[in-house]
Design a protein around this motif. Structure first.
Motif, PDB file in Angstrom:
ATOM      1  N   THR A   1      -3.116   2.584 -21.674  1.00  0.00           N
ATOM      2  CA  THR A   1      -3.826   3.482 -20.739  1.00  0.00           C
ATOM      3  C   THR A   1      -4.460   2.680 -19.611  1.00  0.00           C
ATOM      4  O   THR A   1      -4.491   3.120 -18.447  1.00  0.00           O
ATOM      5  N   ARG A   2      -4.961   1.501 -19.906  1.00  0.00           N
ATOM      6  CA  ARG A   2      -5.591   0.668 -18.871  1.00  0.00           C
ATOM      7  C   ARG A   2      -4.552   0.263 -17.815  1.00  0.00           C
ATOM      8  O   ARG A   2      -4.826   0.286 -16.613  1.00  0.00           O
ATOM      9  N   VAL A   3      -3.326  -0.108 -18.292  1.00  0.00           N
ATOM     10  CA  VAL A   3      -2.264  -0.491 -17.336  1.00  0.00           C
ATOM     11  C   VAL A   3      -1.888   0.698 -16.469  1.00  0.00           C
ATOM     12  O   VAL A   3      -1.716   0.581 -15.244  1.00  0.00           O
ATOM     13  N   ALA A   4      -1.774   1.888 -17.103  1.00  0.00           N
ATOM     14  CA  ALA A   4      -1.419   3.088 -16.343  1.00  0.00           C
ATOM     15  C   ALA A   4      -2.510   3.425 -15.324  1.00  0.00           C
ATOM     16  O   ALA A   4      -2.220   3.872 -14.206  1.00  0.00           O
ATOM     17  N   LEU A   5      -3.766   3.192 -15.700  1.00  0.00           N
ATOM     18  CA  LEU A   5      -4.867   3.480 -14.785  1.00  0.00           C
ATOM     19  C   LEU A   5      -4.821   2.558 -13.570  1.00  0.00           C
ATOM     20  O   LEU A   5      -5.068   2.986 -12.433  1.00  0.00           O
ATOM     21  N   GLU A   6      -4.501   1.279 -13.807  1.00  0.00           N
ATOM     22  CA  GLU A   6      -4.422   0.357 -12.673  1.00  0.00           C
ATOM     23  C   GLU A   6      -3.325   0.792 -11.702  1.00  0.00           C
ATOM     24  O   GLU A   6      -3.486   0.748 -10.476  1.00  0.00           O
ATOM     25  N   GLN A   7      -2.146   1.239 -12.272  1.00  0.00           N
ATOM     26  CA  GLN A   7      -1.075   1.714 -11.398  1.00  0.00           C
ATOM     27  C   GLN A   7      -1.490   2.977 -10.656  1.00  0.00           C
ATOM     28  O   GLN A   7      -1.185   3.136  -9.460  1.00  0.00           O
ATOM     29  N   ALA A   8      -2.222   3.852 -11.326  1.00  0.00           N
ATOM     30  CA  ALA A   8      -2.678   5.094 -10.680  1.00  0.00           C
ATOM     31  C   ALA A   8      -3.647   4.775  -9.548  1.00  0.00           C
ATOM     32  O   ALA A   8      -3.665   5.464  -8.522  1.00  0.00           O
ATOM     33  N   ARG A   9      -4.493   3.790  -9.725  1.00  0.00           N
ATOM     34  CA  ARG A   9      -5.417   3.421  -8.655  1.00  0.00           C
ATOM     35  C   ARG A   9      -4.662   2.895  -7.432  1.00  0.00           C
ATOM     36  O   ARG A   9      -5.020   3.193  -6.290  1.00  0.00           O
ATOM     37  N   ARG A  10      -3.584   2.114  -7.696  1.00  0.00           N
ATOM     38  CA  ARG A  10      -2.782   1.631  -6.560  1.00  0.00           C
ATOM     39  C   ARG A  10      -2.082   2.791  -5.860  1.00  0.00           C
ATOM     40  O   ARG A  10      -2.030   2.852  -4.627  1.00  0.00           O
ATOM     41  N   ASP A  11      -1.590   3.740  -6.667  1.00  0.00           N
ATOM     42  CA  ASP A  11      -0.925   4.908  -6.075  1.00  0.00           C
ATOM     43  C   ASP A  11      -1.914   5.728  -5.265  1.00  0.00           C
ATOM     44  O   ASP A  11      -1.579   6.235  -4.178  1.00  0.00           O
ATOM     45  N   ARG A  12      -3.111   5.889  -5.766  1.00  0.00           N
ATOM     46  CA  ARG A  12      -4.129   6.667  -5.038  1.00  0.00           C
ATOM     47  C   ARG A  12      -4.489   5.985  -3.741  1.00  0.00           C
ATOM     48  O   ARG A  12      -4.589   6.619  -2.683  1.00  0.00           O
ATOM     49  N   THR A  13      -4.635   4.642  -3.767  1.00  0.00           N
ATOM     50  CA  THR A  13      -4.960   3.924  -2.524  1.00  0.00           C
ATOM     51  C   THR A  13      -3.823   4.042  -1.514  1.00  0.00           C
ATOM     52  O   THR A  13      -4.044   4.259  -0.314  1.00  0.00           O
ATOM     53  N   ARG A  14      -2.575   3.938  -2.000  1.00  0.00           N
ATOM     54  CA  ARG A  14      -1.420   4.039  -1.100  1.00  0.00           C
ATOM     55  C   ARG A  14      -1.340   5.440  -0.504  1.00  0.00           C
ATOM     56  O   ARG A  14      -1.086   5.617   0.698  1.00  0.00           O
ATOM     57  N   ALA A  15      -1.617   6.477  -1.338  1.00  0.00           N
ATOM     58  CA  ALA A  15      -1.545   7.859  -0.839  1.00  0.00           C
ATOM     59  C   ALA A  15      -2.643   8.118   0.190  1.00  0.00           C
ATOM     60  O   ALA A  15      -2.419   8.815   1.193  1.00  0.00           O
ATOM     61  N   GLN A  16      -3.822   7.578  -0.015  1.00  0.00           N
ATOM     62  CA  GLN A  16      -4.911   7.776   0.942  1.00  0.00           C
ATOM     63  C   GLN A  16      -4.602   7.107   2.278  1.00  0.00           C
ATOM     64  O   GLN A  16      -5.066   7.562   3.329  1.00  0.00           O
ATOM     65  N   ASN A  17      -3.827   6.017   2.242  1.00  0.00           N
ATOM     66  CA  ASN A  17      -3.476   5.344   3.499  1.00  0.00           C
ATOM     67  C   ASN A  17      -2.309   6.040   4.212  1.00  0.00           C
ATOM     68  O   ASN A  17      -2.217   6.040   5.450  1.00  0.00           O
ATOM     69  N   LEU A  18      -1.404   6.629   3.434  1.00  0.00           N
ATOM     70  CA  LEU A  18      -0.225   7.242   4.037  1.00  0.00           C
ATOM     71  C   LEU A  18      -0.492   8.652   4.558  1.00  0.00           C
ATOM     72  O   LEU A  18       0.136   9.100   5.513  1.00  0.00           O
TER      73      LEU A  18
END
Length: 469
Positions: free
Chosen positions: A175-192
């Motif tokens: 779950t921790r690994v998935a959360l780190e990936q989700a945080r990267r996805d959220r940051t990328r989506a906020q920039n795009l």
């Protein structure tokens, strides 16, 4: 006025027509024309003199005398029994109604109050039953050894909890690994999203996925903590069973310790049960019973006050600045106690500690209790906590030249009085030493029988005429 005089002369001659002209001439010489004017002016002058002449000032006059003088500190106080005994509740419990009244005589060790012993008796029986139970368990220690099945079950439980812990730890890591990936996805989506590369819905979906994984990670970590706690509990249980298997004397020591604790508790309960009957510590008189009614009391609550009303002492509170002038052995004159004449007493001691008291004017004062011993046969008329007014004599003299205190006034750094001599006053500087509330000792400046003005006012000046009221 001149016309009036002329008319008077004419009337005079008219009433006496037989007189000769020579006689009239003589009469006119006797009444000169300026005489009425002179009389009027003289009257006016007399009135002016009388109006502007200073009148004597009415004053109160006192006399310088020679006689006994006492310097006292006046204060209020009260009487109290020298040795007061407060009989208190020894234990918590329900107090039965007290039959004694204030003024009753009691003997030492006589029962003065009774607490209900039933609750304590019940606790005693419960402690005795617990003691018998522990002794029986001590005898059966050997039969309580852990069985092999219990050890096998404890070991299996430990293995199961350890496996659960490992599985939960793996889930937490995943779950921790998935959360780190989700945080990267959220940051990328906020920039795009601001550049139009993705839709707003895609950005919100990335944020929701991150929030979901945060909650999931928290739940997994909580389950991991519970699994770790289960492993620790299983390890402790297995270790305890192995210890009990190896050393059966452990339980014997534990039971013996419990038995000693119950025996101590039982002894304390028996002692408390015995103390439900409250006896008088001395032979004396009941001074006060705060509450005679049956009620629940706690240990330390006052029940009865005992003492000997015939052995009284005075408790007088004075200002701490006055207390330093008082010494043991000083005389005390007791006024306003209800009898026809003052009582006498002697200062026994001054309490070493002061206390704070708020005066009637709302000022905090430091006061000290002065303890005195009564003397005289009339002292038995007083009782405990009677109000008295006391005068503590700090100095006295038999043949002292003294002036009323009300005659003194300040003149610079010295004291002065107005001396009355031939109904006129003259200011005079004097020297005083000891001073009471009514008179002051004169050491220089006055002689006996001289008269002085009491309560001098600002109108008085040197040489001013006065009259005694």
């Amino acid at each position: 006025m001149a016309q009036l005089q002329k008319q008077t002369v004419r009337n005079f001659f008219r009433r006496r027509p037989k007189e000769t002209s020579a006689t009239v001439t003589r009469q006119r010489i006797r009444l000169p024309r300026w005489l009425p004017y002179g009389l009027v002016g003289l009257g006016i002058a007399v009135l002016v003199v009388l109006a502007f002449r200073p009148t004597p000032i009415p004053v109160d006059v006192g006399t310088v005398t020679t006689g006994p003088l006492q310097v006292t500190i006046d204060a209020e106080g009260q009487t109290r029994v020298k040795d007061r005994y407060v009989v208190s509740a020894t234990v918590d419990g329900r107090l039965q109604r007290i039959d004694l009244e204030a003024g009753d005589q009691v003997e030492a060790n006589a029962v003065v109050a009774q607490l209900d012993p039933l609750p304590l008796d019940s606790k005693v029986r419960m402690a005795q039953a617990r003691l018998q139970e522990l002794r029986a368990e001590l005898i059966g220690v050997d039969t309580q050894r852990p069985k092999t099945e219990a050890l096998a079950q404890a070991a299996a439980r430990l293995q199961s909890t350890q496996a659960t812990q490992q599985a939960t730890a793996a889930e937490v890591e995943e779950t921790r690994v998935a959360l780190e990936q989700a945080r990267r996805d959220r940051t990328r989506a906020q920039n795009l999203e601001p550049r139009g590369a993705i839709s707003r819905q895609a950005r919100e979906a990335a944020e929701l996925e991150e929030d979901r994984l945060v909650q999931e990670l928290a739940a997994d970590e909580k389950r991991l903590g519970s699994a770790i706690a289960n492993v620790s509990a299983a390890q402790e249980a297995l270790a305890l069973l192995r210890e009990e298997q190896r050393d059966p004397d452990y339980l014997e020591d534990a039971y013996r310790a419990q038995i000693r604790g119950v025996e101590a508790e039982l002894a304390n309960l028996v002692d408390e049960a015995d103390r439900t009957t409250i006896a008088a510590p001395i032979s004396g008189t009941v001074l006060r019973v705060p509450d005679k009614s049956a009620r629940f009391v706690q240990a330390g609550d006052p029940l009865i006050e005992l003492g000997n009303p015939g052995e009284l002492e005075l408790m007088i509170d004075v200002l701490s600045t006055d207390a330093v002038q008082i010494e043991p052995g000083d005389s005390i004159i007791v006024d306003q106690w209800g009898g026809p004449e003052p009582l006498t007493a002697t200062v026994s001691y001054i309490e070493p500690a002061a206390f704070t008291e708020v005066s009637a004017l709302g000022v905090e004062e430091q006061r000290v209790n002065v303890i005195g011993t009564l003397s005289g046969s009339r002292a038995h008329a007083l009782g405990d906590r009677y109000r008295i007014e006391a005068r503590i004599v700090t100095w006295s003299g038999d043949d002292v030249l003294q002036v009323p205190v009300s005659a003194l006034y300040r003149c610079g750094e010295s004291w002065c009085v107005f001396v009355v001599d031939d109904d006129r006053v003259q200011p005079r500087e004097i020297a005083i030493d000891h001073r009471s509330t009514m008179a002051a000792e004169v050491t220089d400046g006055l002689q006996s029988e001289e008269r002085v003005v009491l309560h001098p006012s600002e109108q008085l000046q040197a040489g001013r005429q006065v009259k005694a009221r």
